[in-house]
Design a protein around this motif. Structure first.
Motif, mmCIF file in Angstrom:
data_model
loop_
_atom_site.group_PDB
_atom_site.id
_atom_site.type_symbol
_atom_site.label_atom_id
_atom_site.label_comp_id
_atom_site.label_asym_id
_atom_site.label_seq_id
_atom_site.Cartn_x
_atom_site.Cartn_y
_atom_site.Cartn_z
ATOM 1 N N SER A 212 28.597 28.814 63.234
ATOM 2 C CA SER A 212 29.075 30.155 63.606
ATOM 3 C C SER A 212 30.458 30.094 64.244
ATOM 4 C CB SER A 212 28.072 30.809 64.566
ATOM 5 O OG SER A 212 26.794 30.917 63.966
ATOM 6 N N LEU A 213 30.693 29.080 65.080
ATOM 7 C CA LEU A 213 31.997 28.953 65.726
ATOM 8 C C LEU A 213 33.091 28.562 64.734
ATOM 9 C CD1 LEU A 213 31.181 27.251 69.163
ATOM 10 C CD2 LEU A 213 31.866 29.617 68.726
ATOM 11 N N LEU A 214 32.739 27.765 63.740
ATOM 12 C CA LEU A 214 33.727 27.427 62.703
ATOM 13 C C LEU A 214 34.138 28.683 61.931
ATOM 14 C CD1 LEU A 214 32.294 24.054 61.335
ATOM 15 C CD2 LEU A 214 34.368 24.381 62.700
ATOM 16 N N GLY A 215 33.166 29.557 61.669
ATOM 17 C CA GLY A 215 33.480 30.818 61.013
ATOM 18 C C GLY A 215 34.353 31.697 61.886
ATOM 19 N N PHE A 216 34.077 31.690 63.189
ATOM 20 C CA PHE A 216 34.861 32.484 64.129
ATOM 21 C C PHE A 216 36.281 31.947 64.270
ATOM 22 C CE2 PHE A 216 36.193 33.179 68.621
ATOM 23 C CZ PHE A 216 36.321 34.557 68.573
ATOM 24 N N PHE A 217 36.412 30.624 64.222
ATOM 25 C CA PHE A 217 37.720 29.998 64.408
ATOM 26 C C PHE A 217 38.724 30.434 63.344
ATOM 27 C CE2 PHE A 217 40.764 26.487 63.841
ATOM 28 C CZ PHE A 217 41.275 26.410 65.131
ATOM 29 N N VAL A 218 38.238 30.752 62.165
ATOM 30 C CA VAL A 218 39.125 31.218 61.085
ATOM 31 C C VAL A 218 39.937 32.430 61.548
ATOM 32 C CG1 VAL A 218 39.178 32.226 58.765
ATOM 33 C CG2 VAL A 218 37.589 30.358 59.277
ATOM 34 N N PHE A 219 39.348 33.245 62.407
ATOM 35 C CA PHE A 219 39.994 34.477 62.872
ATOM 36 C C PHE A 219 40.523 34.360 64.304
ATOM 37 C CE2 PHE A 219 36.615 35.399 59.864
ATOM 38 C CZ PHE A 219 37.277 36.145 58.899
ATOM 39 N N ASN A 220 40.180 33.260 64.995
ATOM 40 C CA ASN A 220 40.518 33.125 66.418
ATOM 41 C C ASN A 220 41.656 32.149 66.684
ATOM 42 O OD1 ASN A 220 39.300 31.544 69.284
ATOM 43 N ND2 ASN A 220 39.859 33.705 69.315
ATOM 44 N N HIS A 221 42.007 31.305 65.671
ATOM 45 C CA HIS A 221 43.123 30.384 65.908
ATOM 46 C C HIS A 221 44.417 31.177 66.003
ATOM 47 C CE1 HIS A 221 44.934 30.694 61.911
ATOM 48 N NE2 HIS A 221 43.719 30.594 61.382
ATOM 49 N N LYS A 222 45.446 30.566 66.590
ATOM 50 C CA LYS A 222 46.708 31.269 66.784
ATOM 51 C C LYS A 222 47.379 31.586 65.458
ATOM 52 C CE LYS A 222 51.096 31.022 69.234
ATOM 53 N NZ LYS A 222 50.904 32.349 69.836
ATOM 54 N N PRO A 223 47.876 32.813 65.266
ATOM 55 C CA PRO A 223 47.744 33.967 66.163
ATOM 56 C C PRO A 223 46.378 34.644 65.985
ATOM 57 C CG PRO A 223 49.038 34.580 64.252
ATOM 58 C CD PRO A 223 48.718 33.122 64.086
ATOM 59 N N ALA A 224 45.643 34.767 67.048
ATOM 60 C CA ALA A 224 44.269 35.267 66.979
ATOM 61 C C ALA A 224 44.219 36.715 66.503
ATOM 62 C CB ALA A 224 43.602 35.146 68.346
ATOM 63 N N LYS A 225 43.312 36.959 65.565
ATOM 64 C CA LYS A 225 43.071 38.328 65.100
ATOM 65 C C LYS A 225 42.002 38.997 65.950
ATOM 66 C CE LYS A 225 44.245 37.257 60.266
ATOM 67 N NZ LYS A 225 44.568 35.840 60.489
ATOM 68 N N ILE A 226 41.236 38.170 66.685
ATOM 69 C CA ILE A 226 40.198 38.688 67.571
ATOM 70 C C ILE A 226 39.877 37.620 68.612
ATOM 71 C CG2 ILE A 226 38.254 37.858 66.145
ATOM 72 C CD1 ILE A 226 36.799 40.516 66.912
ATOM 73 N N PHE A 227 39.520 38.062 69.813
ATOM 74 C CA PHE A 227 39.111 37.154 70.877
ATOM 75 C C PHE A 227 37.592 37.194 71.012
ATOM 76 C CE2 PHE A 227 43.352 38.628 72.758
ATOM 77 C CZ PHE A 227 44.054 37.583 72.173
ATOM 78 N N MET A 228 37.014 36.130 71.581
ATOM 79 C CA MET A 228 35.559 36.124 71.787
ATOM 80 C C MET A 228 35.152 36.964 72.995
ATOM 81 S SD MET A 228 34.560 32.362 73.309
ATOM 82 C CE MET A 228 35.119 31.491 71.848
ATOM 83 N N GLY A 229 36.067 37.168 73.943
ATOM 84 C CA GLY A 229 35.763 37.946 75.131
ATOM 85 C C GLY A 229 34.801 37.214 76.059
ATOM 86 N N ASP A 230 34.543 37.832 77.214
ATOM 87 C CA ASP A 230 33.574 37.258 78.155
ATOM 88 C C ASP A 230 32.200 37.176 77.513
ATOM 89 O OD1 ASP A 230 35.634 37.221 79.919
ATOM 90 O OD2 ASP A 230 34.768 38.615 81.364
ATOM 91 N N MET A 231 31.932 38.074 76.586
ATOM 92 C CA MET A 231 30.646 38.059 75.889
ATOM 93 C C MET A 231 30.412 36.727 75.211
ATOM 94 S SD MET A 231 29.248 40.662 72.973
ATOM 95 C CE MET A 231 27.488 40.701 72.598
ATOM 96 N N GLY A 232 31.425 36.208 74.553
ATOM 97 C CA GLY A 232 31.282 34.945 73.850
ATOM 98 C C GLY A 232 31.336 33.741 74.764
ATOM 99 N N SER A 233 32.291 33.732 75.708
ATOM 100 C CA SER A 233 32.482 32.553 76.559
ATOM 101 C C SER A 233 31.332 32.342 77.536
ATOM 102 C CB SER A 233 33.812 32.654 77.311
ATOM 103 O OG SER A 233 33.874 33.817 78.110
ATOM 104 N N LEU A 234 30.838 33.413 78.147
ATOM 105 C CA LEU A 234 29.704 33.269 79.073
ATOM 106 C C LEU A 234 28.459 32.806 78.332
ATOM 107 C CD1 LEU A 234 30.064 36.417 81.391
ATOM 108 C CD2 LEU A 234 30.524 34.034 81.985
ATOM 109 N N ALA A 235 28.235 33.348 77.142
ATOM 110 C CA ALA A 235 27.071 32.965 76.338
ATOM 111 C C ALA A 235 27.142 31.489 75.940
ATOM 112 C CB ALA A 235 26.975 33.842 75.095
ATOM 113 N N LEU A 236 28.305 31.047 75.494
ATOM 114 C CA LEU A 236 28.461 29.656 75.072
ATOM 115 C C LEU A 236 28.290 28.697 76.247
ATOM 116 C CD1 LEU A 236 31.515 29.919 72.646
ATOM 117 C CD2 LEU A 236 29.127 29.503 72.024
ATOM 118 N N GLY A 237 28.864 29.041 77.395
ATOM 119 C CA GLY A 237 28.763 28.178 78.563
ATOM 120 C C GLY A 237 27.334 28.040 79.058
#
Length: 321
Positions: A212-237
């Motif tokens: 799932s993160l590899l799929g997200f990275f396609v859109f999140n690498h610089k320049p990011a088209k979308i951020f994961m937000g606190d929703m993503g980072s807190l969940a992953l941590g």
């Protein structure tokens, strides 16, 4: 599970995110729901203002869907699987609430610190109760020394571990692709450890996260088209800390997640130094901003940090298996 089934698990998460993320990005752009950049951050980050956030929503859904359908197919839906998904969802929900407040108020301040902390603690307590119910070891594994029985004190450790690392990953999420790449490395490392221990349910969850993160990275690498937000980072941590506990190599996360540890330590040292001496150690914290201020590009910081994380993960896995 065969190699083909593991590959199917990886691609399931990837395809769900890769196929649906463009629609989510368009939805957020139409609603003009974009990231509010904090004023004290680097000035050149202001151009990122308005970039859609809460991309974590989709990769959390992808992780859940993949874990459930593959787990059901392979008979790997166990209490440990459900508690991992519970932590992912609860911490993600806290982040969603936090992100929503920021978007609604058009500012970079969401939940109050005590509100976020309370939710994280509640999730950690539920995790420990399920952990106890499954008769899992209530002791800390010390490399080279065996297990240190802690009894109920282990519950306090679990709470600190989940709360601490969910916030650590959240602090690290300040550059395009940084957390997506580092979390992929960390969950990949734990997938190998879980497989070595024949904990197929935990390995399944980790592989679903990686895909799932590899799929997200396609859109999140610089320049990011979308951020994961606190929703993503807190969940992953939170999920990462929970996985380290379930494989009973808790302290390995200090090495496998060394980038998250360094980022958090840089903030703590910066705050302590400024309060005690009035001077700053770093040009800006977390430390990835320090290197930005030194003239490093985001790609350079990402690659250097990922490389450090990868080497640390390889060393840690090699010593465990």
């Amino acid at each position: 599970m065969s190699l083909i089934e593991w590959v199917a698990t990886l691609f399931s998460g990837f395809i769900i995110v890769f196929a649906l993320m463009p629609s989510l990005i368009r939805y957020f752009r139409v609603r003009k729901e974009g990231q509010m950049i904090r004023e004290e951050g680097p000035k050149w980050h202001e151009k990122k203002s308005g970039t859609p956030t809460m991309g974590g929503l989709l990769f959390i859904i992808a992780i859940l869907v993949t874990t459930i359908w593959v787990g059901f197919w392979q008979g790997q839906l166990r209490p440990t699987t459900w508690i991992l998904m519970f932590i992912l969802v609860l911490y993600g929900a806290l982040g969603f609430w936090d992100d929503s407040i920021k978007l609604w108020r058009k500012q970079n301040e969401g939940l109050k610190a005590w509100q976020k902390l309370l939710g994280q603690i509640v999730g950690a307590v539920v995790f420990t109760l399920v952990y106890q119910h499954e008769h899992l070891p209530m002791g800390l594994h010390l490399p080279g020394m065996g297990d240190w029985s802690m009894g109920l004190w282990y519950m306090l450790f679990v709470i600190i571990w989940l709360v601490g690392f969910s916030n650590a990953v959240n602090l690290t999420d300040g550059l395009d692709g940084l957390v997506a790449g580092q979390a992929t490395i960390a969950f990949g490392a734990y997938a190998i450890i879980a497989l070595h221990q024949h904990q197929l349910d935990v390995a399944l969850f980790c592989v679903a996260v990686v895909g799932s993160l590899l799929g997200f990275f396609v859109f999140n690498h610089k320049p990011a088209k979308i951020f994961m937000g606190d929703m993503g980072s807190l969940a992953l941590g939170g999920a990462l800390a929970a996985v380290s506990i379930l494989v009973h190599h808790e302290l390995s996360l200090l090495i496998i997640g060394i980038i998250f540890v360094i980022e958090t330590a840089s903030v703590m040292l910066q705050v302590a130094s400024f309060k005690l001496t009035g001077k700053r150690i770093f040009l800006m914290s977390p430390i990835h901003h320090h290197f930005e201020m030194k003239g490093w590009s985001e790609w350079k910081i990402d690659i250097v940090f990922w490389s450090i994380g990868l080497v640390a993960a390889v060393i840690s896995v090699a010593t465990i298996i």
